[in-house]
Design a protein around this motif. Structure first.
Motif, PDB file in Angstrom:
ATOM      1  N   VAL A 198       0.824 -14.144  -3.015  1.00 53.52           N
ATOM      2  CA  VAL A 198       0.135 -13.159  -2.194  1.00 53.52           C
ATOM      3  C   VAL A 198       0.948 -11.874  -2.130  1.00 53.52           C
ATOM      4  CG1 VAL A 198      -1.030 -14.922  -0.815  1.00 53.52           C
ATOM      5  CG2 VAL A 198       1.196 -14.045  -0.072  1.00 53.52           C
ATOM      6  N   ASN A 199       0.245 -10.779  -1.808  1.00 52.58           N
ATOM      7  CA  ASN A 199       0.930  -9.490  -1.668  1.00 52.58           C
ATOM      8  C   ASN A 199       1.412  -9.298  -0.236  1.00 52.58           C
ATOM      9  OD1 ASN A 199      -1.359  -8.807  -0.186  1.00 52.58           O
ATOM     10  ND2 ASN A 199      -2.314  -7.687  -1.891  1.00 52.58           N
ATOM     11  N   GLN A 200       1.858  -8.085   0.088  1.00 51.04           N
ATOM     12  CA  GLN A 200       2.410  -7.835   1.423  1.00 51.04           C
ATOM     13  C   GLN A 200       1.367  -7.916   2.524  1.00 51.04           C
ATOM     14  OE1 GLN A 200       4.132  -3.938   1.159  1.00 51.04           O
ATOM     15  NE2 GLN A 200       2.166  -2.897   0.806  1.00 51.04           N
ATOM     16  N   ASN A 201       0.091  -7.845   2.123  1.00 49.07           N
ATOM     17  CA  ASN A 201      -0.999  -7.993   3.093  1.00 49.07           C
ATOM     18  C   ASN A 201      -1.525  -9.423   3.142  1.00 49.07           C
ATOM     19  OD1 ASN A 201      -1.006  -5.201   3.796  1.00 49.07           O
ATOM     20  ND2 ASN A 201      -2.145  -4.763   1.903  1.00 49.07           N
ATOM     21  N   TYR A 202      -0.799 -10.343   2.521  1.00 46.97           N
ATOM     22  CA  TYR A 202      -1.144 -11.758   2.477  1.00 46.97           C
ATOM     23  C   TYR A 202      -2.470 -12.021   1.761  1.00 46.97           C
ATOM     24  CZ  TYR A 202       2.594 -11.918   5.906  1.00 46.97           C
ATOM     25  OH  TYR A 202       3.812 -11.767   6.538  1.00 46.97           O
ATOM     26  N   GLN A 203      -2.785 -11.157   0.802  1.00 44.98           N
ATOM     27  CA  GLN A 203      -3.967 -11.349  -0.022  1.00 44.98           C
ATOM     28  C   GLN A 203      -3.546 -11.907  -1.383  1.00 44.98           C
ATOM     29  OE1 GLN A 203      -7.165 -10.801   1.080  1.00 44.98           O
ATOM     30  NE2 GLN A 203      -6.097 -10.491   3.033  1.00 44.98           N
ATOM     31  N   PRO A 204      -4.327 -12.837  -1.959  1.00 48.30           N
ATOM     32  CA  PRO A 204      -3.973 -13.368  -3.282  1.00 48.30           C
ATOM     33  C   PRO A 204      -3.791 -12.244  -4.297  1.00 48.30           C
ATOM     34  CG  PRO A 204      -5.756 -14.626  -2.311  1.00 48.30           C
ATOM     35  CD  PRO A 204      -5.568 -13.427  -1.431  1.00 48.30           C
ATOM     36  N   ALA A 205      -2.715 -12.304  -5.060  1.00 49.52           N
ATOM     37  CA  ALA A 205      -2.385 -11.178  -5.930  1.00 49.52           C
ATOM     38  C   ALA A 205      -2.003 -11.580  -7.345  1.00 49.52           C
ATOM     39  CB  ALA A 205      -1.238 -10.366  -5.313  1.00 49.52           C
ATOM     40  N   GLY A 206      -2.092 -12.860  -7.680  1.00 49.43           N
ATOM     41  CA  GLY A 206      -1.741 -13.259  -9.034  1.00 49.43           C
ATOM     42  C   GLY A 206      -1.279 -14.704  -9.087  1.00 49.43           C
ATOM     43  N   ARG A 238      -3.942 -10.518 -15.010  1.00 47.98           N
ATOM     44  CA  ARG A 238      -5.184 -10.246 -15.724  1.00 47.98           C
ATOM     45  C   ARG A 238      -5.228 -11.043 -17.027  1.00 47.98           C
ATOM     46  NH1 ARG A 238      -8.816  -6.066 -15.171  1.00 47.98           N
ATOM     47  NH2 ARG A 238      -7.434  -5.129 -13.603  1.00 47.98           N
ATOM     48  N   ILE A 239      -6.425 -11.553 -17.376  1.00 50.32           N
ATOM     49  CA  ILE A 239      -6.685 -12.129 -18.692  1.00 50.32           C
ATOM     50  C   ILE A 239      -7.762 -11.277 -19.334  1.00 50.32           C
ATOM     51  CG2 ILE A 239      -7.536 -14.122 -19.991  1.00 50.32           C
ATOM     52  CD1 ILE A 239      -4.885 -14.731 -18.781  1.00 50.32           C
ATOM     53  N   ASN A 240      -7.420 -10.600 -20.426  1.00 51.38           N
ATOM     54  CA  ASN A 240      -8.301  -9.587 -21.015  1.00 51.38           C
ATOM     55  C   ASN A 240      -8.672  -8.586 -19.924  1.00 51.38           C
ATOM     56  OD1 ASN A 240      -8.170 -10.741 -23.586  1.00 51.38           O
ATOM     57  ND2 ASN A 240      -9.917 -12.076 -23.198  1.00 51.38           N
ATOM     58  N   ASP A 241      -9.958  -8.431 -19.598  1.00 50.83           N
ATOM     59  CA  ASP A 241     -10.375  -7.482 -18.561  1.00 50.83           C
ATOM     60  C   ASP A 241     -10.675  -8.157 -17.225  1.00 50.83           C
ATOM     61  OD1 ASP A 241     -10.223  -5.291 -20.313  1.00 50.83           O
ATOM     62  OD2 ASP A 241     -12.248  -5.687 -21.075  1.00 50.83           O
ATOM     63  N   THR A 242     -10.349  -9.443 -17.104  1.00 55.22           N
ATOM     64  CA  THR A 242     -10.666 -10.191 -15.896  1.00 55.22           C
ATOM     65  C   THR A 242      -9.461 -10.240 -14.960  1.00 55.22           C
ATOM     66  OG1 THR A 242     -12.213 -11.601 -17.121  1.00 55.22           O
ATOM     67  CG2 THR A 242     -11.448 -12.408 -14.975  1.00 55.22           C
ATOM     68  N   PRO A 243      -9.588  -9.703 -13.740  1.00 54.82           N
ATOM     69  CA  PRO A 243      -8.476  -9.783 -12.789  1.00 54.82           C
ATOM     70  C   PRO A 243      -8.176 -11.232 -12.426  1.00 54.82           C
ATOM     71  CG  PRO A 243     -10.103  -8.156 -12.084  1.00 54.82           C
ATOM     72  CD  PRO A 243     -10.729  -8.938 -13.200  1.00 54.82           C
ATOM     73  N   ILE A 244      -6.904 -11.550 -12.310  1.00 60.66           N
ATOM     74  CA  ILE A 244      -6.469 -12.886 -11.916  1.00 60.66           C
ATOM     75  C   ILE A 244      -5.741 -12.764 -10.589  1.00 60.66           C
ATOM     76  CG2 ILE A 244      -5.074 -14.887 -12.510  1.00 60.66           C
ATOM     77  CD1 ILE A 244      -7.510 -14.419 -14.346  1.00 60.66           C
ATOM     78  N   THR A 245      -6.285 -13.386  -9.552  1.00 60.92           N
ATOM     79  CA  THR A 245      -5.667 -13.331  -8.228  1.00 60.92           C
ATOM     80  C   THR A 245      -5.208 -14.699  -7.744  1.00 60.92           C
ATOM     81  OG1 THR A 245      -7.844 -13.514  -7.193  1.00 60.92           O
ATOM     82  CG2 THR A 245      -6.973 -11.283  -7.538  1.00 60.92           C
ATOM     83  N   THR A 246      -5.814 -15.759  -8.274  1.00 58.09           N
ATOM     84  CA  THR A 246      -5.489 -17.124  -7.825  1.00 58.09           C
ATOM     85  C   THR A 246      -5.412 -18.055  -9.026  1.00 58.09           C
ATOM     86  OG1 THR A 246      -7.789 -17.785  -7.567  1.00 58.09           O
ATOM     87  CG2 THR A 246      -6.739 -16.748  -5.655  1.00 58.09           C
TER      88      THR A 246
END
Length: 366
Positions: free
Chosen positions: A288-296, A321-329
């Protein structure tokens, strides 16, 4: 071992397991449910507001006859499976007594009681092998009863949206039950939870159906009007906005092509030697990032000689990211790879020591 989690693309859709023993409430007038032996005391009456009931047309008679023929042809190939902590369904795969079902139905058990449609007392059966990554398993009857009938499996490429289908199994312990609906969509990537005995698998190319998929239907048969099994019912959707209750008319089945691919390998080799499923060959966790949101997804372990290591990735890197797809979790990572094939190349964007970089990865296999 690869991390293997995912989610459906709809934020409101959660996909729990459809197996397990549970208390039930039978409601008269539920649409679509046809039980082989009606429950005592349960009746359905037509409301007086509906007016006179019209006589069926010739086309209606023909469709009803087709339904009845399909049920007569396929239902004898659908069995009930009793494990130590769950009750599910299965489909007779061949004349040697092999039965295909869901991995979450068999759980960690190796012995089962199977009730077949030929009317004998429950038969003993043993696990051949389970493949949780695709939520499939094969068990084998100790003794093949006379008259055991193997189902006919159809071709997944011929499944089309709008086709009429019947779901057969033992929902809520009601053996030899049938629900009807249509194919609502194809090519869905969905996942099941890992709690309550679930495998946590992300499964691509699933068949979505409006036929009711209830607890106990897992491992049964989704059948077309040609009496062919086109899928194995596996998941029913629930909606958090409904208090976690079922989202009516949204169920998913593993396509017949994947069922045959996995079952054939298990029967021949005792295990799956070629999954056809792509992987980075890593173990990861959501960060998670500093805002406690999933970030990778942070790489906890990179398998030696695996796809990620060959591309220069290492433990501590965070995939974004995988290709153009964001990866957060970890879930979104598995979903991004679910429809890819081993040997396919993808571009992985990652962070290392606060800096962003990319790597061209030739995918490995689960």
């Amino acid at each position: 071992m690869d991390a293997f989690h995912s989610r459906h693309r709809s934020r409101r859709l959660l996909l729990p397991l459809t197996t397990g023993l549970c208390a039930i409430a039978l409601v008269s007038g539920c649409s679509g449910e046809v039980s082989g032996s009606p429950e005592p005391g349960v009746t359905t009456t037509a409301s007086s507001r509906q007016g006179p009931v019209s006589q069926p047309s010739g086309d209606g008679d023909e469709l009803q006859a087709q339904y009845e023929a399909v049920i007569k042809n396929v239902l004898p190939s659908v069995v009930q499976i009793q494990a130590s902590n769950s009750l599910g369904s299965g489909v007779v795969y061949d004349s040697k007594g092999h039965i295909v079902t869901n991995a979450h139905v068999v759980g960690t058990d190796r012995r089962f009681r199977v009730t077949v449609a030929t009317g004998e007392k429950p038969q003993g059966a043993s696990l051949v092998a389970a493949y949780p990554e695709q939520d499939l398993a094969v068990i084998k009857l100790d003794t093949v009863p006379k008259g055991l009938r193997a189902a006919t499996f159809g071709e997944s490429e011929k499944v089309e949206v709008g086709q009429i289908v019947l779901a057969m199994g033992s929902p809520l312990g009601l053996s030899s039950s049938v629900t009807q609906g249509i194919v609502s969509a194809v090519g869905r990537t969905v996942s099941e939870g890992s709690s309550g005995g679930g495998t946590g698998a992300t499964i691509a190319n699933m068949v979505q159906t409006s036929a009711a998929i209830n607890p106990g239907n897992s491992g049964g048969a989704l059948v077309n009007l040609n009496s062919e099994v086109i899928g194995i019912p596996t998941l029913a959707a629930t909606d958090p906005d409904l208090g976690g209750g079922a989202a009516p008319g949204i169920g998913f089945a593993i396509p017949a092509s994947m069922v045959k691919t996995i079952a054939d390998q298990i029967i021949k080799y005792g295990r799956v030697i070629d999954s056809g499923r792509a992987a980075l060959n890593i173990t990861g966790r959501t960060v998670v990032n500093q805002n406690y949101q999933p970030a990778g997804v942070a790489l906890v372990e990179v398998r030696r000689g695996g796809a990620a290591e060959k591309a220069g990735l290492r433990a501590g890197d965070v995939i974004t990211r995988i290709n153009d797809t964001p990866i957060t979790t970890i879930t979104s990572l598995s979903e991004a790879l679910a429809s890819d094939k081993p040997g396919q190349k993808v571009t992985v964007t990652y962070q290392r020591n606060g800096r962003e970089a990319t790597a061209r990865v030739t995918l490995g296999e689960i």
